[in-house]
Write a protein that holds these residues in place. Structure first.
Motif, PDB file in Angstrom:
ATOM      1  N   ILE A 123       0.846  -1.193   0.000  1.00 13.60           N
ATOM      2  CA  ILE A 123       0.000   0.000   0.000  1.00 13.60           C
ATOM      3  C   ILE A 123       0.881   1.243   0.000  1.00 13.60           C
ATOM      4  N   TRP A 124       0.587   2.178  -0.904  1.00 15.04           N
ATOM      5  CA  TRP A 124       1.285   3.460  -0.936  1.00 15.04           C
ATOM      6  C   TRP A 124       0.565   4.445  -0.016  1.00 15.04           C
ATOM      7  N   MET A 125      -0.768   4.516  -0.179  1.00 15.00           N
ATOM      8  CA  MET A 125      -1.574   5.388   0.675  1.00 15.00           C
ATOM      9  C   MET A 125      -3.000   4.860   0.694  1.00 15.00           C
ATOM     10  N   GLU A 126      -3.617   4.955   1.879  1.00 14.67           N
ATOM     11  CA  GLU A 126      -4.993   4.465   2.027  1.00 14.67           C
ATOM     12  C   GLU A 126      -5.769   5.413   2.930  1.00 14.67           C
ATOM     13  N   GLY A 127      -7.023   5.634   2.583  1.00 13.33           N
ATOM     14  CA  GLY A 127      -7.870   6.503   3.381  1.00 13.33           C
ATOM     15  C   GLY A 127      -9.331   6.247   3.094  1.00 13.33           C
ATOM     16  N   HIS A 128     -10.149   7.237   3.424  1.00 15.62           N
ATOM     17  CA  HIS A 128     -11.597   7.121   3.233  1.00 15.62           C
ATOM     18  C   HIS A 128     -12.079   8.148   2.223  1.00 15.62           C
ATOM     19  N   SER A 129     -13.047   7.753   1.443  1.00 19.15           N
ATOM     20  CA  SER A 129     -13.628   8.600   0.408  1.00 19.15           C
ATOM     21  C   SER A 129     -14.250   9.856   1.019  1.00 19.15           C
ATOM     22  N   LEU A 130     -14.083  10.968   0.342  1.00 16.94           N
ATOM     23  CA  LEU A 130     -14.745  12.198   0.774  1.00 16.94           C
ATOM     24  C   LEU A 130     -16.228  12.164   0.436  1.00 16.94           C
ATOM     25  N   PHE A 131     -16.607  11.383  -0.580  1.00 15.69           N
ATOM     26  CA  PHE A 131     -17.997  11.314  -1.022  1.00 15.69           C
ATOM     27  C   PHE A 131     -18.822  10.368  -0.159  1.00 15.69           C
ATOM     28  N   ASN A 132     -18.187   9.284   0.292  1.00 18.42           N
ATOM     29  CA  ASN A 132     -18.855   8.320   1.157  1.00 18.42           C
ATOM     30  C   ASN A 132     -17.816   7.793   2.141  1.00 18.42           C
ATOM     31  N   PRO A 133     -17.755   8.362   3.340  1.00 21.64           N
ATOM     32  CA  PRO A 133     -16.722   7.987   4.309  1.00 21.64           C
ATOM     33  C   PRO A 133     -16.710   6.505   4.696  1.00 21.64           C
ATOM     34  N   GLU A 134     -17.767   5.769   4.379  1.00 21.42           N
ATOM     35  CA  GLU A 134     -17.760   4.323   4.622  1.00 21.42           C
ATOM     36  C   GLU A 134     -16.880   3.598   3.620  1.00 21.42           C
ATOM     37  N   ASN A 135     -16.603   4.236   2.487  1.00 22.89           N
ATOM     38  CA  ASN A 135     -15.808   3.622   1.432  1.00 22.89           C
ATOM     39  C   ASN A 135     -14.330   3.975   1.612  1.00 22.89           C
ATOM     40  N   ARG A 136     -13.486   2.980   1.393  1.00 24.29           N
ATOM     41  CA  ARG A 136     -12.043   3.177   1.465  1.00 24.29           C
ATOM     42  C   ARG A 136     -11.470   3.336   0.071  1.00 24.29           C
ATOM     43  N   PHE A 137     -10.331   4.019   0.008  1.00 26.40           N
ATOM     44  CA  PHE A 137      -9.535   4.014  -1.210  1.00 26.40           C
ATOM     45  C   PHE A 137      -8.145   3.541  -0.835  1.00 26.40           C
ATOM     46  N   THR A 138      -7.525   2.835  -1.738  1.00 25.90           N
ATOM     47  CA  THR A 138      -6.156   2.381  -1.550  1.00 25.90           C
ATOM     48  C   THR A 138      -5.403   2.586  -2.850  1.00 25.90           C
ATOM     49  N   TYR A 139      -4.268   3.248  -2.736  1.00 28.45           N
ATOM     50  CA  TYR A 139      -3.326   3.337  -3.843  1.00 28.45           C
ATOM     51  C   TYR A 139      -2.235   2.316  -3.560  1.00 28.45           C
ATOM     52  N   TYR A 140      -1.994   1.429  -4.514  1.00 22.17           N
ATOM     53  CA  TYR A 140      -0.999   0.378  -4.342  1.00 22.17           C
ATOM     54  C   TYR A 140       0.325   0.786  -4.989  1.00 22.17           C
ATOM     55  N   ASP A 141       1.412   0.355  -4.382  1.00 21.41           N
ATOM     56  CA  ASP A 141       2.760   0.689  -4.836  1.00 21.41           C
ATOM     57  C   ASP A 141       3.169  -0.240  -5.990  1.00 21.41           C
ATOM     58  N   SER A 142       2.468  -0.101  -7.094  1.00 23.01           N
ATOM     59  CA  SER A 142       2.657  -0.972  -8.261  1.00 23.01           C
ATOM     60  C   SER A 142       3.486  -0.308  -9.356  1.00 23.01           C
ATOM     61  N   LEU A 143       4.044   0.855  -9.070  1.00 22.06           N
ATOM     62  CA  LEU A 143       4.758   1.629 -10.095  1.00 22.06           C
ATOM     63  C   LEU A 143       5.902   0.843 -10.718  1.00 22.06           C
ATOM     64  N   ASP A 144       6.724   0.188  -9.911  1.00 18.49           N
ATOM     65  CA  ASP A 144       7.868  -0.564 -10.453  1.00 18.49           C
ATOM     66  C   ASP A 144       7.426  -1.738 -11.314  1.00 18.49           C
ATOM     67  N   LYS A 145       6.357  -2.407 -10.913  1.00 14.74           N
ATOM     68  CA  LYS A 145       5.907  -3.591 -11.658  1.00 14.74           C
ATOM     69  C   LYS A 145       5.110  -3.242 -12.904  1.00 14.74           C
ATOM     70  N   LEU A 146       4.261  -2.208 -12.805  1.00 14.96           N
ATOM     71  CA  LEU A 146       3.319  -1.926 -13.889  1.00 14.96           C
ATOM     72  C   LEU A 146       3.601  -0.623 -14.644  1.00 14.96           C
ATOM     73  N   GLY A 147       4.358   0.272 -14.036  1.00 15.07           N
ATOM     74  CA  GLY A 147       4.583   1.573 -14.664  1.00 15.07           C
ATOM     75  C   GLY A 147       3.505   2.584 -14.315  1.00 15.07           C
ATOM     76  N   PHE A 148       2.553   2.178 -13.492  1.00 17.23           N
ATOM     77  CA  PHE A 148       1.507   3.065 -12.999  1.00 17.23           C
ATOM     78  C   PHE A 148       1.018   2.520 -11.662  1.00 17.23           C
ATOM     79  N   ILE A 149       0.269   3.323 -10.964  1.00 14.08           N
ATOM     80  CA  ILE A 149      -0.286   2.951  -9.664  1.00 14.08           C
ATOM     81  C   ILE A 149      -1.687   2.387  -9.878  1.00 14.08           C
ATOM     82  N   VAL A 150      -2.030   1.357  -9.127  1.00 12.87           N
ATOM     83  CA  VAL A 150      -3.380   0.803  -9.130  1.00 12.87           C
ATOM     84  C   VAL A 150      -4.098   1.377  -7.924  1.00 12.87           C
ATOM     85  N   GLU A 151      -5.322   1.851  -8.133  1.00 12.37           N
ATOM     86  CA  GLU A 151      -6.163   2.325  -7.044  1.00 12.37           C
ATOM     87  C   GLU A 151      -7.401   1.446  -6.946  1.00 12.37           C
ATOM     88  N   ALA A 152      -7.798   1.134  -5.719  1.00  8.65           N
ATOM     89  CA  ALA A 152      -9.057   0.430  -5.479  1.00  8.65           C
ATOM     90  C   ALA A 152      -9.914   1.290  -4.571  1.00  8.65           C
TER      91      ALA A 152
END
Length: 158
Positions: A123-152
C-alpha cells in the motif's frame, strides 16, 4: 485470456477512472475546454484526512482535482499541493507527470489488499472517500511492476 482459476481480475473487474498528475490544474481545465469543449463535472481543493502513508505514518493529504465524466470512464486530473508526502506529491517529486493511476471499484476491499500483497504489491496510501466515508480508497505501490499505480475504491452498495 485468463490463465488461472483465481486472479486479481476476480476482484478488480471494472476500470472506472484514469488518474493523471498535472503541473497546473487551471491550465489543464482550459485545455480540456479548448480541445474537448468540456468543463469539469466536479473537483476543487480537497483534503483527505488521516490517510495511512506507506511509511506507516498518518498524513492529511491535500490535492487539487478536476473530474471529467465522459465516454465510459472518468478522467481525474490531480495537482499535488503542499509539502506533505502523499501518493500524488511523491509522483511530482519524482518528476513524473501524466498517467498516475488506474482505478478499480472493488466489492471486498480487504480481499483486494490481500490479493495485491500476495503479488508483492504494498500500500502506498490508504484513506476514506470524501464522497462516502464508509468507502475506502487504496493506492498500491505498483509503479515498479506496472509503470503506474493501481487504485481500489470500495464499490457503493446498492
Amino acid at each position: 485470456m485468463k490463465v488461472q482459476d483465481v486472479t486479481l481480475t476476480d476482484e478488480f473487474k471494472e476500470i472506472v477512472q484514469v488518474g493523471i498528475i498535472v503541473k497546473d490544474i487551471e491550465q489543464t481545465k482550459k485545455a480540456m475546454l479548448e480541445v474537448f469543449g468540456l468543463e469539469p463535472d466536479s473537483g476543487g481543493e480537497s483534503l483527505y484526512t488521516h490517510c495511512l502513508y506507506k511509511d506507516g505514518s498518518y498524513v492529511d493529504a491535500p490535492v487539487l482535482s478536476a473530474f471529467y465524466d465522459f465516454w465510459n470512464i472518468q478522467l481525474e486530473f490531480l495537482q499535488p499541493i503542499g509539502d506533505v508526502h502523499t501518493v500524488w506529491s511523491d509522483y511530482r517529486d519524482m518528476g513524473m507527470y501524466g498517467l498516475h493511476h488506474v482505478r478499480f471499484d472493488v466489492d471486498n476491499h480487504d480481499k483486494a489488499n490481500e490479493m495485491m500483497a500476495e503479488k508483492g504489491i504494498g500500500i502506498w496510501m490508504e484513506g476514506h472517500s470524501l464522497f462516502n466515508p464508509e468507502n475506502r480508497f487504496t493506492y498500491y505501490d505498483s509503479l515498479d511492476k506496472l509503470g503506474f499505480i493501481v487504485e481500489a475504491v470500495t464499490r457503493n452498495k446498492a
